[in-house]
Design an enzyme around this catalytic site. Structure first.
Site, mmCIF file in Angstrom:
data_model
loop_
_atom_site.group_PDB
_atom_site.id
_atom_site.type_symbol
_atom_site.label_atom_id
_atom_site.label_comp_id
_atom_site.label_asym_id
_atom_site.label_seq_id
_atom_site.Cartn_x
_atom_site.Cartn_y
_atom_site.Cartn_z
ATOM 1 N N ASP A 1 -1.936 -0.534 6.017
ATOM 2 C CA ASP A 1 -2.231 -0.050 7.374
ATOM 3 C C ASP A 1 -3.712 -0.172 7.745
ATOM 4 O O ASP A 1 -4.053 -0.177 8.923
ATOM 5 C CB ASP A 1 -1.769 1.414 7.547
ATOM 6 C CG ASP A 1 -2.456 2.359 6.589
ATOM 7 O OD1 ASP A 1 -2.562 2.020 5.384
ATOM 8 O OD2 ASP A 1 -2.902 3.429 7.027
ATOM 9 N N ASP B 1 0.854 -1.195 0.000
ATOM 10 C CA ASP B 1 0.000 0.000 0.000
ATOM 11 C C ASP B 1 0.892 1.249 0.000
ATOM 12 O O ASP B 1 2.090 1.162 0.283
ATOM 13 C CB ASP B 1 -0.872 -0.054 1.272
ATOM 14 C CG ASP B 1 -1.721 1.175 1.473
ATOM 15 O OD1 ASP B 1 -2.288 1.685 0.499
ATOM 16 O OD2 ASP B 1 -1.821 1.624 2.635
ATOM 17 N N ASP C 1 -0.308 5.024 1.102
ATOM 18 C CA ASP C 1 -0.520 5.998 2.173
ATOM 19 C C ASP C 1 -0.295 5.390 3.554
ATOM 20 O O ASP C 1 -0.933 4.416 3.933
ATOM 21 C CB ASP C 1 -1.934 6.581 2.088
ATOM 22 C CG ASP C 1 -2.159 7.277 0.753
ATOM 23 O OD1 ASP C 1 -1.183 7.793 0.189
ATOM 24 O OD2 ASP C 1 -3.304 7.284 0.276
HETATM 25 MG MG LIG Z 1 -2.825 3.173 3.630
#
Ligand SMILES: [Mg+2]
Length: 149
Positions: A117, A11, A13
């Site tokens: 996350d 991922d 961000d």
């Molecule tokens: Mg993320």
């Protein structure tokens, strides 16, 4: 395609990219205008810096794994889509050249690991193993590398 290596999706961000570092460069006036939808600020994603250890971690993982970016861009912020490609080209083109998937359905991608996350946009339904970056088990890139290498 590398069939011998396990596939790892990464991922962007708050995994590769420090989201806050972009916001820090935005004026209070603009932030007020986009209150509640900060991810729609035009150009925001191009301003973000890499998270500590992220660039080095990708070079290490690249040796052992088939790596791809798996990210989501806000639907109402088309510049974020192009900013993300520019970001990858600027910081990690040697690892992710033409290895980037932007989608709201990460569960449709087949692979062994997804480092992310949050469980959104299909991450929690991902068929392989979800490595939750930032959680107690994997607070930083050092802990992820210890697990995968
Ligand atoms: Mg993320």
């Amino acid at each position: 395609m590398d069939l011998e290596k396990k596939r790892v999706f990464v991922d962007m961000d708050n995994v590769l990219v420090d989201f806050q570092s972009g916001l820090d460069q935005i004026s209070e006036e603009i932030k007020k205008e986009y209150d509640g939808r900060l991810d729609e600020i035009p150009g925001l994603f191009g301003l973000m810096k890499p998270l500590p250890g992220a660039i080095e971690a990708m070079h290490q993982l690249q040796e052992r794994y088939d790596l791809f970016i798996l990210s989501t861009a806000p639907w109402k912020n088309p510049s974020a889509w192009s900013d993300k490609v520019k970001w990858v080209t600027k910081y990690l083109d040697d690892v992710f050249h033409k290895r980037m998937i932007i989608t709201h359905r990460k569960d449709l991608c087949m692979g062994d690991y997804l480092i992310d996350d949050r469980g959104k946009n299909g991450t929690s339904e991902f068929k392989g193993e979800w490595i939750q970056f930032g959680a107690d088990r994997f607070p930083d890139w050092k802990s992820v590398l210890e697990y995968l290498l």
